[in-house]
Every structure is written in structure tokens, then in C-alpha cells.
Design a protein around this motif. Structure first.
Motif, PDB file in Angstrom:
ATOM      1  N   LYS A 138       0.828  -1.208   0.000  1.00  0.00           N
ATOM      2  CA  LYS A 138       0.000   0.000   0.000  1.00  0.00           C
ATOM      3  C   LYS A 138       0.860   1.256   0.000  1.00  0.00           C
ATOM      4  CE  LYS A 138      -4.170  -1.397   2.438  1.00  0.00           C
ATOM      5  NZ  LYS A 138      -4.654  -1.402   3.816  1.00  0.00           N
ATOM      6  N   ASP A 139       1.893   1.242   0.867  1.00  0.00           N
ATOM      7  CA  ASP A 139       2.790   2.395   0.936  1.00  0.00           C
ATOM      8  C   ASP A 139       3.408   2.669  -0.419  1.00  0.00           C
ATOM      9  OD1 ASP A 139       2.208   2.597   3.535  1.00  0.00           O
ATOM     10  OD2 ASP A 139       4.270   2.530   4.267  1.00  0.00           O
ATOM     11  N   LEU A 178       1.011   4.300  -2.739  1.00  0.00           N
ATOM     12  CA  LEU A 178       0.843   5.716  -2.419  1.00  0.00           C
ATOM     13  C   LEU A 178       2.018   6.523  -2.943  1.00  0.00           C
ATOM     14  CD1 LEU A 178      -0.524   8.070  -1.086  1.00  0.00           C
ATOM     15  CD2 LEU A 178       0.311   7.308   1.126  1.00  0.00           C
ATOM     16  N   GLU A 179       3.231   5.990  -2.703  1.00  0.00           N
ATOM     17  CA  GLU A 179       4.418   6.712  -3.185  1.00  0.00           C
ATOM     18  C   GLU A 179       4.361   6.890  -4.693  1.00  0.00           C
ATOM     19  OE1 GLU A 179       8.289   5.431  -1.623  1.00  0.00           O
ATOM     20  OE2 GLU A 179       7.227   4.882   0.217  1.00  0.00           O
ATOM     21  N   ALA A 224       1.640   6.977  -6.577  1.00  0.00           N
ATOM     22  CA  ALA A 224       0.603   7.960  -6.919  1.00  0.00           C
ATOM     23  C   ALA A 224       1.122   9.374  -6.733  1.00  0.00           C
ATOM     24  CB  ALA A 224      -0.641   7.738  -6.071  1.00  0.00           C
ATOM     25  N   LEU A 225       1.948   9.560  -5.706  1.00  0.00           N
ATOM     26  CA  LEU A 225       2.468  10.900  -5.438  1.00  0.00           C
ATOM     27  C   LEU A 225       3.529  11.304  -6.450  1.00  0.00           C
ATOM     28  CD1 LEU A 225       2.685  10.705  -1.565  1.00  0.00           C
ATOM     29  CD2 LEU A 225       1.244  12.248  -2.864  1.00  0.00           C
ATOM     30  N   GLU A 226       4.274  10.315  -6.967  1.00  0.00           N
ATOM     31  CA  GLU A 226       5.299  10.592  -7.973  1.00  0.00           C
ATOM     32  C   GLU A 226       4.682  11.213  -9.225  1.00  0.00           C
ATOM     33  OE1 GLU A 226       8.771   9.644  -8.689  1.00  0.00           O
ATOM     34  OE2 GLU A 226       8.922   9.781  -6.517  1.00  0.00           O
ATOM     35  N   GLU A 231       2.958  13.288 -10.956  1.00  0.00           N
ATOM     36  CA  GLU A 231       2.303  14.565 -10.687  1.00  0.00           C
ATOM     37  C   GLU A 231       1.220  14.870 -11.706  1.00  0.00           C
ATOM     38  OE1 GLU A 231       3.956  18.027  -9.422  1.00  0.00           O
ATOM     39  OE2 GLU A 231       5.649  17.154  -8.374  1.00  0.00           O
ATOM     40  N   ASN A 252      -1.755  10.160 -14.024  1.00  0.00           N
ATOM     41  CA  ASN A 252      -2.037   8.898 -13.348  1.00  0.00           C
ATOM     42  C   ASN A 252      -2.713   8.014 -14.364  1.00  0.00           C
ATOM     43  OD1 ASN A 252      -1.047   9.648 -10.801  1.00  0.00           O
ATOM     44  ND2 ASN A 252      -2.906  10.864 -10.488  1.00  0.00           N
ATOM     45  N   GLU A 253      -3.194   6.872 -13.885  1.00  0.00           N
ATOM     46  CA  GLU A 253      -3.946   6.038 -14.820  1.00  0.00           C
ATOM     47  C   GLU A 253      -5.073   6.913 -15.347  1.00  0.00           C
ATOM     48  OE1 GLU A 253      -5.069   4.594 -11.210  1.00  0.00           O
ATOM     49  OE2 GLU A 253      -3.072   5.499 -11.208  1.00  0.00           O
ATOM     50  N   VAL A 257      -1.300  16.148   0.176  1.00  0.00           N
ATOM     51  CA  VAL A 257      -0.798  15.598  -1.088  1.00  0.00           C
ATOM     52  C   VAL A 257       0.196  16.562  -1.727  1.00  0.00           C
ATOM     53  CG1 VAL A 257      -1.441  15.003  -3.461  1.00  0.00           C
ATOM     54  CG2 VAL A 257      -2.784  14.135  -1.555  1.00  0.00           C
ATOM     55  N   LEU A 305       3.446  16.547   0.295  1.00  0.00           N
ATOM     56  CA  LEU A 305       4.262  15.343   0.060  1.00  0.00           C
ATOM     57  C   LEU A 305       4.929  15.399  -1.306  1.00  0.00           C
ATOM     58  CD1 LEU A 305       1.979  12.570   1.589  1.00  0.00           C
ATOM     59  CD2 LEU A 305       4.271  13.203   2.356  1.00  0.00           C
ATOM     60  N   ARG A 306       4.185  15.903  -2.303  1.00  0.00           N
ATOM     61  CA  ARG A 306       4.766  15.990  -3.651  1.00  0.00           C
ATOM     62  C   ARG A 306       5.943  16.929  -3.689  1.00  0.00           C
ATOM     63  NH1 ARG A 306      -0.693  15.392  -7.150  1.00  0.00           N
ATOM     64  NH2 ARG A 306      -0.562  13.137  -7.311  1.00  0.00           N
ATOM     65  N   LYS A 344      12.313  12.570  -2.462  1.00  0.00           N
ATOM     66  CA  LYS A 344      11.790  11.210  -2.495  1.00  0.00           C
ATOM     67  C   LYS A 344      12.061  10.429  -1.216  1.00  0.00           C
ATOM     68  CE  LYS A 344      11.587   7.734  -5.967  1.00  0.00           C
ATOM     69  NZ  LYS A 344      12.226   7.093  -7.124  1.00  0.00           N
ATOM     70  N   ARG A 374      10.035  11.742   1.736  1.00  0.00           N
ATOM     71  CA  ARG A 374       8.634  11.411   1.510  1.00  0.00           C
ATOM     72  C   ARG A 374       8.359   9.957   1.877  1.00  0.00           C
ATOM     73  NH1 ARG A 374       7.062  13.169  -4.125  1.00  0.00           N
ATOM     74  NH2 ARG A 374       8.071  11.294  -4.862  1.00  0.00           N
ATOM     75  N   SER A 375       9.247   9.086   1.448  1.00  0.00           N
ATOM     76  CA  SER A 375       9.087   7.660   1.699  1.00  0.00           C
ATOM     77  C   SER A 375       9.095   7.387   3.208  1.00  0.00           C
ATOM     78  CB  SER A 375      10.202   6.920   0.981  1.00  0.00           C
ATOM     79  OG  SER A 375      10.199   5.592   1.336  1.00  0.00           O
ATOM     80  N   ILE A 410       5.773   8.662   4.783  1.00  0.00           N
ATOM     81  CA  ILE A 410       4.649   7.771   4.484  1.00  0.00           C
ATOM     82  C   ILE A 410       4.711   6.528   5.362  1.00  0.00           C
ATOM     83  CG2 ILE A 410       3.662   6.253   2.708  1.00  0.00           C
ATOM     84  CD1 ILE A 410       4.337   8.404   0.665  1.00  0.00           C
ATOM     85  N   ASP A 411       5.932   6.039   5.531  1.00  0.00           N
ATOM     86  CA  ASP A 411       6.157   4.872   6.381  1.00  0.00           C
ATOM     87  C   ASP A 411       5.640   5.094   7.798  1.00  0.00           C
ATOM     88  OD1 ASP A 411       7.273   2.614   5.255  1.00  0.00           O
ATOM     89  OD2 ASP A 411       8.866   2.592   6.781  1.00  0.00           O
ATOM     90  N   GLN A 447      -2.569   4.451   9.216  1.00  0.00           N
ATOM     91  CA  GLN A 447      -3.348   3.995   8.051  1.00  0.00           C
ATOM     92  C   GLN A 447      -4.496   4.953   7.690  1.00  0.00           C
ATOM     93  OE1 GLN A 447      -2.569   1.720   5.926  1.00  0.00           O
ATOM     94  NE2 GLN A 447      -0.785   1.113   7.102  1.00  0.00           N
ATOM     95  N   LYS A 484      -3.298   7.884   5.751  1.00  0.00           N
ATOM     96  CA  LYS A 484      -2.818   7.417   4.454  1.00  0.00           C
ATOM     97  C   LYS A 484      -3.977   7.197   3.491  1.00  0.00           C
ATOM     98  CE  LYS A 484       0.982   4.799   5.924  1.00  0.00           C
ATOM     99  NZ  LYS A 484       1.616   3.489   6.006  1.00  0.00           N
ATOM    100  N   ILE A 505      -5.163  10.439   1.925  1.00  0.00           N
ATOM    101  CA  ILE A 505      -4.150  10.978   1.014  1.00  0.00           C
ATOM    102  C   ILE A 505      -4.118  10.150  -0.271  1.00  0.00           C
ATOM    103  CG2 ILE A 505      -1.654  11.253   0.725  1.00  0.00           C
ATOM    104  CD1 ILE A 505      -1.556  12.147   3.634  1.00  0.00           C
ATOM    105  N   MET A 506      -4.215   8.844  -0.113  1.00  0.00           N
ATOM    106  CA  MET A 506      -4.232   7.943  -1.275  1.00  0.00           C
ATOM    107  C   MET A 506      -5.414   8.288  -2.185  1.00  0.00           C
ATOM    108  SD  MET A 506      -2.638   5.224  -2.473  1.00  0.00           S
ATOM    109  CE  MET A 506      -2.997   4.641  -4.124  1.00  0.00           C
ATOM    110  N   ALA A 554      -4.663  11.541  -4.012  1.00  0.00           N
ATOM    111  CA  ALA A 554      -3.548  11.363  -4.952  1.00  0.00           C
ATOM    112  C   ALA A 554      -3.950  10.502  -6.143  1.00  0.00           C
ATOM    113  CB  ALA A 554      -2.352  10.748  -4.239  1.00  0.00           C
ATOM    114  N   SER A 555      -5.070   9.759  -6.006  1.00  0.00           N
ATOM    115  CA  SER A 555      -5.475   8.888  -7.102  1.00  0.00           C
ATOM    116  C   SER A 555      -6.122   9.667  -8.245  1.00  0.00           C
ATOM    117  CB  SER A 555      -6.441   7.815  -6.607  1.00  0.00           C
ATOM    118  OG  SER A 555      -7.699   8.386  -6.325  1.00  0.00           O
TER     119      SER A 555
END
Lengths: 492, 492
Positions: free
Chosen positions: A12-13, A16-17, A19-21, A23, A26-27, B128, B131-132, B136, B139-140, B143-144, B148, B151, B154-155, B158-159
């Protein structure tokens, strides 16, 4: 937590990373994915045109948002509209009228008592705009028929200039006395809430109505009955004075990100509030005006505007620009002898003038936006000028070299001139391009700053104006350099 | 009511009518009237630099608005900022960080656990962006360390793509189940209010979280306990889908004038809300981008941007425009024989090119704004084109006549040419001016409409691009007409 769960969390992490990359991309959802929403417009028209009893029709219409009903008004006939005015209750009707840009034509066509009722129930700022749109006789009759209470609010808003923030406020807000208990405050709120829409902030004032601070409705709702009201009052809550100019305080209002901000008179008494909705309207207008000015219009235009009004909005700048253009022509005339000796120079005049104008317009746009957003100190202003000149120099250098090469080859091949002559001319063009772009960046920054300094909206230094000023500079630089290098030094 | 009161009322009515008449100028307040407000900035800095205990300092700082504290951050040293992060409680600190445009540099400098805490308590859309902005590795790690729950939000944000409305929403809203009583609804609200800020609209969803409608908090507060919740739910409340494109739905969101509008996923479940504050941000950005594009920039710039970034944003358009400019030059080159026979023509090239560019830019600006604000039907589009052409013709005719007279006299007196020749040339200039202004208005309307049609932001047809296209047209019209009239027909 066992290993599997840990694995899952890690996956999951990583998602998320990722998705944040991404910018920008996304899909991507399938492009043709349309978001079909019900066609409220035809549904509403159908209901209004049906022959059900007024009560049933009203109940059906109440299921729709006032804004959707407002959208269909212009599609109805006068008779259908008049029917609608009678069917809707006054609450709904005033909500509908709040959503219309220009209500005056509708007020003109309806029964005068209905018009009075609607104007009295509109927000005061909308009512002022509506009254201003009416013809003088009808306006006078409507004012005559209105009750004193509504007249008072309208008078208050109308007393402010169009460019003062007070003219955009709403008087619709909750004000409670200080020294209340939570229970008393809640009771006072419930009493006022029926009449007022903007309840998420509650303003606190002393006996003389002087502004003391604000309470978040949320805090009041979750407060225990024993809590002292004093502890909940934010005493540093932002405020504006009604006579402050809109363009000066709008950035501050935006920055505070509050649902509403109180407007005070010069004695610190609460007159009304500026809501987030008011701010959206003002931001939209201010930007629209700057946008129009950057293109050399006197004000924003819309689709419905009569032809003559549009012509009048555009003509003043065009006349000014034409006379400035004639000055540029006279300067070109001075260099007639240079051109007659080297006619090829004339061919590239449009590139130099165009590019110097473009660089100037870019600097202008950046400067106007920076001046609008921030209160700059002298040091920052110098920094901005320095930056613009450096950007102009950098881009000018690149484009100068590019045109030296491209135009040199062009003159050699297409015009069939010897290489020495071709590159001497294209070198001169490249150099003139660079110099004029640097100078244009400078004027594109200094002219709006100067306007700002003397209290004129810097957007007035519109793109076309800067372009024409820079035409003048570019002509002098171009023909001056050509005369110096090509005729005086190289004797072509 | 006795006579005197009637008199007074009448006087008041007249005053109101007068205030409404004066649309622009009321009694202007003295221009130098300044609105002195306390200098919060230096007060806050003083408090932070003082040596009072953390508790006292915190209590003092709590009297200020988060936005005012945010404004002083960049004036403090790193050590002072670190002290501030420890003194403020997390609620206040996250409010302060919400008010900062770019929080990443501050997150970089603070203790990593503090950064995690702050990001977890920020609105998901701000988190979001924050974090952007981080590098890197950091950020990692952050997030770690996050829980949850944070997260998940944010997920979700970010999607979404940057240009989808879902990327701008906040997950901070109140959702209650349907079929509750007023009392239960109020209890559910109080429970959620502690965690959520946007309480003025309460959204109603069924068991599967499908959106059913909205309740005005105001209605809930003033409702009697016996009222059925069903009667208060506005079932026609507006909504958007998360994947809708921002530029397409922002006008609609603005029009509804609501404090918040729910964002649904493709299965109609509530994901979050777009608040009026989100709308203000988006409107500001969209307009800023259009504004930048109108000046031929790739995106908006600000003061802090590095030199190379600014150069890169401006260069693409400049290169395109330079090559287009060279095309214009080649066309001028074709007419070299015309110019060599009548060198005086060359003098006025800049006026014709300039004016045709100006008229085109004006039409462009109007068209871009109209296309942005409204969904036009084909009939309206044709109407807009027809109107622009007529405005171009009207203004062009006036300016053509003006330049015929002014330039005729100029050529006669300053250049000492015979009257017949002077007015033949100036007539040709005037006619070319009018024709090129009409054609420019047409291209200034059709080009952005074409871009809009094929799904490209019409603002991309930036002022400089339209100007250069119109340069080309103006050159052909000017030299073509001159060749036809002056050389072929009048044999000068």
C-alpha cells in the motif's frame, strides 16, 4: 501483526508513493467517459407547463435547486414565468432570483407588488444591483412601496462606492452580545437563524455593537453547557472596513480562507459580512477585468452586450494605439535612407518588432500578477526587475543566435547573397533581437510598476500598449544598429 | 402617521433614489483616508522572540489568526521556527500550515516525527501537495511513519489527476444516515463536528453510502424535535463526480453558490466535498493560467521561481512566434518590388500590423471569456462571430477614416508630396486598416473556437499567436491593396 499484513501495508505504501510521484499523469480514465446527469432543465420546464394544481406543482419544483430553476427562466414565455412567480413561495422565489445575473428584465415584466416583495427579500447587494437596472419611474414606485426595514439595508449598501468592499457585503449575519452563556448564545442563534443564512461564524459585539470577535458555530455546538463563551471567542478574527477599496483588500480576504469576514464602519461597528460566495464573485470580476485590460479592452464584455457598447469599450485603446503606431511610423521614416540603401532590412522589421512586443507582454503579465498578489518591498521590486531583465537576456540570447544562423542561411540561399553579407545582416538582426528583447522586458516591468506607484491599476499598461511602446524601441535599436554596423562600419 | 413623519419618509426615499442613481461616483471619501490596523506581524514576531514560558507564549499566540502567524514564518530564523513548532499545539500548527502556499521547505527542516504529525492533520489535498514537494527519500520515510487512516485519505486524493475535480476536494465533511430523527441527526452531527470543519451542510447517505441529498445546518438547528428529517432533505442538491475535469465543472460549481458541494465516485458514493474555499483557489488558478497564456506564457510565474524555470516557461511560445514571424518576413519579401517602387509604404507597415494585431487580441480575449463562462449553442457561436466581425468593421471604419485624413495631411506636409498622391496612399492605408481589422476580428474569434472544438484550452490561442497570424494577413492585405490600387490602377 503477522508477516502477511506487513507485506500488505508495504505494498500500500508503495502504491501511495507511486501515486504521489506521478504529478501529472495517473492512470488516465477513459477519455470518452461522460458523466451523465439528469436533464434538470427539461424536467423543470415540463413541470411548469403541466396543468397540475399550484400546490402539486410547487411541491414538485421544490425538489430542484434554485439555480436550476433560474437557468430555465429565459427559456419560458412571459405567461409561463408569471405563472411560476405565483406558484413558488417567496423564499424559493428569492433564492431563484439570487441565482440570476441580471434580474431587472424579469422585475420589469411582473406585477409591481410582486416585484416589491422579491426585492425586499433579496440580499441587499443583489437588491441594489436590481434596482439600479430598473428604469427610473418603476424604481421610484418600488422604493415607495417597500417597508422601512428593507430600505435601510439597501440604503446602507448603496451608500458605498462600486469599488469599495462595503458595496459587495451582505447584511445577512448572526451577531450576539458578549457575556452570554453557551445556552443563551445558542438561543440567540436559533432566534436569528430563521432570518439569516450565514451561520457558520457567529460574531460577537458589545452593547454599542462594536466588533469583539467571532465564534465558530462548530465550537458552540460541541461545547458543554458550562463552558464560558469568552474562551471560545477568537479575538484576532480578521475584519475589513466598508470603505476599503476592493482591489486592495481582496487578496487579504482570500488568504484568510474564512466562510465570512465582518465588515465594519469607521467606528468599528458591524455592518455586515463578506462571504466566501461574495469573494468568489469579486475575484472572478477583478481577474476578468485585468484579463480584458491585458488585451486592450476598457472592461469585460459578454455575449448579450449591444454592438455599440462593445465598440465603445474597444475604441479608446485602439485610437491611442493608432496614434502611437503613427509615431513608430515617423521614426521608421527617419531611417528611410538606411532602408533605401539596404532594402533587405525592411523584410525583417516585423520579426524584430513582433518579438520585442512578445517579450514585453510576457514581462507585463508576470509583473501585473505579482503586483496584484503581493505587497512588495523595494528590495523585492528591484529583484523582480533584475529577474525580468535576466530572463529577457537569456531568451533573447538564444533566439538571437537561432535567428543569426537561420536567417543567415535564408538570405544566402533564398535571396542568393554572398555568405559574408548574409551573416553580417543576420548577425545584426540577431543582435537587435537580443537588445530589443532585454529592453522590452525592462519596459514591460517598469511601466506597470510605475502605474502601480501612481495609483493606477497596472493592468492598464495593457499588452497592446506595451507592444506599441516596444515597437518604438525595437525600430530604433534595429535600424540604429544596422546603420552603425552595416553602413558605417562595414560599408555594405 | 402625521405629516412630519411622512415628509421625513419621503426625504429618505429621495436620498435612496439618489444613492441608486450614482452608479459610479457617490460622495467620495477622502482619498488619503487610511485604514490603520494593528501590525500583527511585528507583534507576533515579538511574542515568539520573547523568553516567556511556552505555555504563556502559546496562550498569547492563540489570540492571533493562523494566517497572520503563517505570514511571519518566512521572517523567522530556522531556530525560531523550530521553537514555534514545539510551542503551538497540533490544531493551531496545522491551521497555520494550511495557510502557507508551499509547506515543503518547512517540512524539510523540522523533526521528522513532527512533520508526520503535521501532514496527518492537514487537509488531504494540502497533504498531497506537501508530500509531492518533498524529496523522495524523506517522503518515503514520512509515508512509512503515518497511520493507516491518514494514508487512506491521502491515497484517495492522490489517485485523481491534477486536472480532475477530485484532486481539489477535502474529505472533511459531515455525512449522516437517512431515516434518522432530528434529535439523532443532531447527536450524529455533534459527534462528527469535533473532527470536521465543514458543518454548514450535512450530507445524507443510505447504508451503502450512496448520496441521497443535503440538509442545511440552519434548518436542523431551528427544527422542532418532532419534524421529520425527510422533509428537510434537499434531494435536488448539486453534486460532481471526482473524475470530472476541473475546467468543465468549475463554472457550474460557482453558479450554485453553495458553501460545499459533494464529490461522488462513479457509484454515487460520497468521497468528500468541494468547499467555497476550494472553489476560490481553483477559480484563481484557472484565471491566472488563462491570463498567462494570453500573454504567451506556458504557465503562471511567481517571484520566487528560479531563472531557468521562467526562461523555460517563456521560450516555447517565443520560438514558435519567431518562426511564424520569419514566415511574415518572407511574405514581406515577396512584395519587395512593390516597396522598392513606393518606399513610403514601408513606413506605415508597423501601424497596419499593430492595429490588426490589437483588434485580433481584443476579439480573442472576449471569445476566450465567453467560451469559458458559457456552454454555447451553435446559434450563439455564429452570433458571437457575427458580432465580433461587426465590431471589427465598425471600429475599423472609424479608424480607417481617421488615418486617411491624418496620414494624408502628414504625407502632404511632412513628406512634401502632392495632395493627390498623399491621399491616394493614405486612402490605401485606411482601406487596408479596415479590411485587416475585420479579418483579424474574425480570426481572433474563429481560432479560439476551433481550439475549443478540438478540446484544447482556447486560451492557448494566446495574444501573441493571434497577433502573429494577423501580421501575416495584414501584410498581404496591405501590400496587396497597395499593389492593386497604387501601382496597377493609378500607376504612381
Amino acid at each position: 501483526m503477522d508477516n502477511e499484513e506487513l507485506e500488505q501495508d508495504k505494498a500500500k505504501d508503495e502504491a501511495l508513493e507511486k501515486a504521489l510521484e506521478q504529478e501529472t499523469e495517473n492512470e488516465t480514465p477513459s477519455e470518452d467517459e461522460t458523466f451523465a446527469k439528469p436533464d434538470y432543465e427539461s424536467e423543470i420546464i415540463k413541470i411548469i407547463r403541466s396543468t397540475t394544481s399550484p400546490k402539486v406543482t410547487r411541491e414538485k419544483l421544490e425538489d430542484y435547486h434554485a439555480n436550476d430553476i433560474a437557468d430555465v427562466l429565459e427559456k419560458l414565455t412571459v405567461v409561463e414565468r408569471k405563472k411560476l412567480y405565483n406558484i413558488l413561495n417567496m423564499d424559493m422565489l428569492s433564492d431563484v432570483f439570487e441565482c440570476i445575473d441580471d434580474v431587472s428584465p424579469y422585475l420589469e415584466e411582473m406585477d409591481i407588488r410582486k416585484a416589491v416583495e422579491i426585492i425586499s427579500s433579496l440580499e441587499a447587494d443583489t437588491a441594489v444591483a436590481a434596482l439600479r437596472g430598473l428604469d427610473k419611474v418603476r424604481r421610484s414606485v418600488i422604493i415607495d412601496l417597500m417597508d422601512q426595514e428593507s430600505k435601510k439595508d439597501i440604503m446602507l449598501i448603496a451608500s458605498f462606492d462600486d469599488d469599495e468592499i462595503g458595496s459587495r457585503m451582505t447584511t445577512n449575519c448572526i451577531v450576539i452580545r458578549e457575556n452570554l452563556t453557551v445556552k443563551e448564545a445558542m438561543r440567540s442563534l436559533v432566534k436569528q437563524a430563521a432570518e439569516n443564512d450565514n451561520i457558520s461564524k457567529i460574531y460577537v459585539a458589545d452593547e454599542s455593537n462594536t466588533f469583539c470577535g467571532a465564534i465558530d458555530l462548530k465550537d458552540l455546538i460541541i461545547a458543554r453547557e458550562g463552558t464560558r463563551l469568552d474562551d471560545m471567542i477568537v479575538t484576532s478574527y480578521p475584519y475589513v472596513y466598508g470603505h476599503e477599496s476592493i482591489s486592495e483588500c481582496i487578496e487579504i480576504l482570500k488568504d484568510y480562507s474564512e466562510d465570512s469576514i465582518p465588515v465594519l464602519d469607521n467606528n468599528n461597528k458591524i455592518l455586515g459580512v463578506i462571504t466566501a460566495q461574495n469573494i468568489i464573485e469579486v475575484v472572478d470580476e477583478e481577474m476578468g477585468e485585468d484579463y480584458a485590460r491585458l488585451a486592450g479592452l476598457m472592461a469585460e464584455e459578454d455575449l448579450k452586450e449591444p454592438l455599440l457598447d462593445s465598440m465603445k469599450k474597444r475604441l479608446p485603446w485602439l485610437v491611442v494605439l493608432m496614434f502611437l503606431g503613427m509615431v513608430v511610423s515617423s521614426v521608421v521614416g527617419i531611417f528611410e535612407s538606411v532602408v533605401s540603401q539596404l532594402t533587405i532590412l525592411m523584410m525583417f522589421q516585423s520579426v524584430i518588432l513582433g518579438m520585442s512586443g512578445n517579450a514585453g507582454t510576457q514581462s507585463l503579465a508576470v509583473t501585473v500578477r505579482v503586483l496584484m498578489d503581493e505587497n512588495l518591498e523595494v528590495k523585492q521590486k528591484i529583484g523582480l526587475v533584475a529577474k525580468e531583465v535576466r530572463v529577457g537576456f537569456g531568451d533573447g540570447l538564444l533566439l538571437g543566435i537561432l535567428s543569426f544562423i537561420v536567417l543567415g542561411i535564408f538570405i544566402m540561399i533564398v535571396k542568393g547573397r554572398p555568405a559574408g553579407f548574409a551573416f553580417a545582416v543576420s548577425g545584426c538582426i540577431g543582435l537587435a533581437l537580443m537588445c530589443s528583447m532585454v529592453i522590452s522586458s525592462l519596459t514591460g516591468t517598469l511601466v506597470p510598476m510605475f502605474f502601480n506607484k501612481i495609483g493606477i491599476d497596472p493592468a492598464v499598461a495593457s499588452g497592446p500598449l506595451i507592444t506599441t511602446i516596444n515597437d518604438l524601441i525595437a525600430v530604433i535599436v534595429y535600424y540604429g544598429l544596422s546603420w552603425l554596423f552595416l553602413l558605417e562600419m562595414m560599408h555594405f
